[in-house]
Motif scaffolding. Structure first.
Motif, PDB file in Angstrom:
ATOM      1  N   ALA A  40       0.832  -1.210   0.000  1.00  0.00           N
ATOM      2  CA  ALA A  40       0.000   0.000   0.000  1.00  0.00           C
ATOM      3  C   ALA A  40       0.865   1.257   0.000  1.00  0.00           C
ATOM      4  O   ALA A  40       0.582   2.224  -0.724  1.00  0.00           O
ATOM      5  N   LEU A  41       1.942   1.235   0.787  1.00  0.00           N
ATOM      6  CA  LEU A  41       2.859   2.387   0.799  1.00  0.00           C
ATOM      7  C   LEU A  41       3.570   2.553  -0.549  1.00  0.00           C
ATOM      8  O   LEU A  41       3.886   3.666  -0.974  1.00  0.00           O
ATOM      9  N   THR A  42       3.801   1.423  -1.231  1.00  0.00           N
ATOM     10  CA  THR A  42       4.394   1.474  -2.570  1.00  0.00           C
ATOM     11  C   THR A  42       3.428   2.098  -3.562  1.00  0.00           C
ATOM     12  O   THR A  42       3.818   2.929  -4.396  1.00  0.00           O
ATOM     13  N   VAL A  43       2.144   1.706  -3.487  1.00  0.00           N
ATOM     14  CA  VAL A  43       1.110   2.320  -4.336  1.00  0.00           C
ATOM     15  C   VAL A  43       1.058   3.825  -4.062  1.00  0.00           C
ATOM     16  O   VAL A  43       0.970   4.643  -4.996  1.00  0.00           O
ATOM     17  N   ALA A  44       1.144   4.206  -2.790  1.00  0.00           N
ATOM     18  CA  ALA A  44       1.128   5.633  -2.439  1.00  0.00           C
ATOM     19  C   ALA A  44       2.305   6.366  -3.085  1.00  0.00           C
ATOM     20  O   ALA A  44       2.152   7.472  -3.613  1.00  0.00           O
ATOM     21  N   GLY A  45       3.481   5.734  -3.066  1.00  0.00           N
ATOM     22  CA  GLY A  45       4.645   6.339  -3.687  1.00  0.00           C
ATOM     23  C   GLY A  45       4.473   6.498  -5.192  1.00  0.00           C
ATOM     24  O   GLY A  45       4.865   7.522  -5.773  1.00  0.00           O
ATOM     25  N   TYR A  72      -6.659   0.875  -2.276  1.00  0.00           N
ATOM     26  CA  TYR A  72      -7.505   1.643  -1.350  1.00  0.00           C
ATOM     27  C   TYR A  72      -6.657   2.282  -0.257  1.00  0.00           C
ATOM     28  O   TYR A  72      -6.697   3.501  -0.033  1.00  0.00           O
ATOM     29  N   TYR A  73      -5.855   1.446   0.417  1.00  0.00           N
ATOM     30  CA  TYR A  73      -5.035   1.975   1.515  1.00  0.00           C
ATOM     31  C   TYR A  73      -3.848   2.772   1.000  1.00  0.00           C
ATOM     32  O   TYR A  73      -3.344   3.656   1.699  1.00  0.00           O
ATOM     33  N   GLY A  74      -3.405   2.491  -0.234  1.00  0.00           N
ATOM     34  CA  GLY A  74      -2.353   3.300  -0.826  1.00  0.00           C
ATOM     35  C   GLY A  74      -2.815   4.722  -1.085  1.00  0.00           C
ATOM     36  O   GLY A  74      -2.103   5.692  -0.797  1.00  0.00           O
ATOM     37  N   ILE A  75      -4.024   4.856  -1.638  1.00  0.00           N
ATOM     38  CA  ILE A  75      -4.598   6.187  -1.876  1.00  0.00           C
ATOM     39  C   ILE A  75      -4.708   6.949  -0.558  1.00  0.00           C
ATOM     40  O   ILE A  75      -4.325   8.122  -0.447  1.00  0.00           O
TER      41      ILE A  75
END
Length: 499
Positions: A40-45, A72-75
């Motif tokens: 999820a943190l990777t998606v956020a990045g 979802y949690y990345g966003i």
């Protein structure tokens, strides 16, 4: 210093507390909490690298696979706002959602039909190569977290804005106060995650506990039973049509799952179905009630208060549910216990409002209460009973008829598999009561069902028309679409039995 809160903390905290525990089962994949949070943190990045900033809206169209919680949690970890998109929408309907929400980007699973949109469209798999964020962005508790588009029964769909406080509190109250949920639970994730029930009660609630969510992308009764047995699922959340499908699939099977906790919502569960299911599966269904605008849970049958079949239980912790005069729009006039009126809700679960629609918000939230549009009662013991949707009320010859009452009677006929009752235009009575029936085996006749109803209902209540169909129209969340049913029935005279 301003207090901060983020829905992303639900996954972050379970990753910190239970890093090696399985968070998601998706086919052969077993994803731990630590792995899911890292992804999820990777998606956020990756979203950050694409120019998405905190407060921006990002649309997400994805089936029930591990890609959904990753994105979802990345966003949310980036501090952006999730706009879940129904999987069954046409490209034109998706384009409306994207335009109305002002989404900067659409994350769309490859299985979803593509369209020609005005914003970038990326696949979830393309977001897993970036430098991950070190942690999630801090947000004010009242900041928007998710914009859920309502079904649009009147006019165009509206975006209900839910805050971080709304969603964190609802997930927390569901698992720690309202239900006997446990960290050891194995939960079937078959409710669409783009829908409020599956998203908050299913996914967020499961992750808040540190339990395991078993994904099922396409629900059928046999597939659900097979997966529940294979994975040791002991918690099931579903809508009434899902419980019917499980009952049908269970016929003749001896290898049924051992379900410790079952929760029903989304639509009224006929008491006859509840009783049949509890007996077949040796369990207890706890029926609840809520809406997109209430995050969603407002009430549920709870072990603390005891259960009462035919009701949706008590208001959950920190939420108040009362009955108001449905005929008074400009203010809330509360009615005494037992009186029939419009259910109104206030508490930590009530949404911030409809996105960019202050007029609609002002009509929905009056004197601090959210007007649900549902008619019901709250008795002296605090049990809430839903009588019907305000808009589904049938007025026959000046008398109010509540379809759910008629459906409860017909559901007890052994030849009825499913039933929906609607009002159809009538030149004499204004509206006539029509029962649309999916027959069981042996199939009953229309005259038989009319006679059955006539014996058990008042003269103004029993259906004068019966129509037989192979299936009822269902929305993406498996709720019966009565407005579509009315259109089809009015346009056709096939299969009509008239008294």
């Amino acid at each position: 210093m301003t207090a901060t809160l983020s829905v992303a903390a639900i996954l972050a905290e379970s990753s910190r507390r239970y890093p090696r525990r399985t968070a998601v089962v998706d086919g052969d994949l077993r994803v731990t909490y630590a792995q899911l949070w890292r992804e999820a943190l990777t998606v956020a990045g990756a979203l950050r690298d694409l120019g998405v900033r905190p407060g921006d809206r990002v649309a997400l169209q994805c089936p029930n696979t591990v890609d959904f919680p990753r994105a979802y949690y990345g966003i949310l970890a980036l501090g952006a706002v999730v706009v879940p998109v129904h999987l069954l929408l046409t490209p034109a309907e998706v384009a409306y959602t994207l335009r109305d929400s002002g989404a900067r980007l659409l994350i769309a699973h490859p299985a979803v039909a593509a369209g020609d949109f005005d914003i970038p469209v990326v696949a979830p798999s393309s977001l897993l190569d970036a430098e991950p964020l070190r942690s999630y962005a801090s947000r004010d508790p009242s900041d928007p977290a998710v914009v859920l588009y309502t079904s649009g029964t009147t006019g165009q769909p509206k975006g209900a804005v839910l805050s971080h406080l709304n969603l964190v509190m609802n997930a927390t109250v569901n698992v720690f106060d309202a239900n006997d949920a446990r960290p050891s639970d194995v939960v079937l994730g078959c409710l669409p995650l783009f829908h409020t029930f599956g998203q908050t009660v299913g996914m967020n609630g499961t992750f808040r506990l540190g339990a395991t969510l078993v994904m099922l992308a396409r629900f059928t009764g046999p597939a659900a039973l097979d997966l529940m047995v294979a994975e040791g699922v002991d918690v099931f959340h579903g809508v009434p049509t899902m419980y019917l499908a499980l009952l049908d699939a269970a016929a003749g099977r001896t290898d049924l799952p051992r379900l410790r906790l079952c929760v029903s919502g989304g639509a009224s569960l006929p008491v006859a179905v509840l009783e049949r299911f509890n007996e077949a599966f040796a369990t207890s269904i706890f029926e609840g009630y809520g809406l997109s605008e209430t995050s969603p849970t407002a009430t549920t049958n709870q072990p603390h208060f005891g259960t009462r079949a035919g009701t949706v239980g008590h208001a959950v912790w920190g939420v108040e549910v009362q009955v108001a005069d449905a005929a008074v729009d400009e203010r809330i006039e509360l009615l005494p216990p037992g009186a029939l009126g419009e259910l109104v809700v206030r508490g930590h679960n009530v949404f911030s409002g409809y996105l960019d629609r202050p007029g609609d918000t002002a009509l929905a939230v009056v004197d601090g209460w959210f007007r649900t549009g549902d008619l019901g009662t709250v008795d002296e013991d605090g049990f809430v009973t839903i009588v019907d949707r305000k808009k589904d009320l049938v007025i026959r010859g000046g008398f109010n008829v509540y379809p759910r009452e008629v459906e409860e009677v017909l559901a007890r006929h052994p030849g009825v598999a499913q039933v929906a009752v609607i009002g159809v235009p009538d030149p004499v009575h204004g509206e006539e009561i029509c029962a649309v029936v999916v027959p069981g085996s042996p199939a009953p006749s229309g005259d038989e069902l009319i006679a059955w109803s006539k014996e058990r209902l008042g003269r103004h209540k029993y259906p004068r028309q019966v129509r037989f169909v192979e299936s009822l129209p269902l929305g993406p969340s498996h709720k019966v679409l009565k407005r579509e049913l009315r259109k089809a029935v009015v346009a056709s005279s096939i299969g009509v039995t008239e008294a």
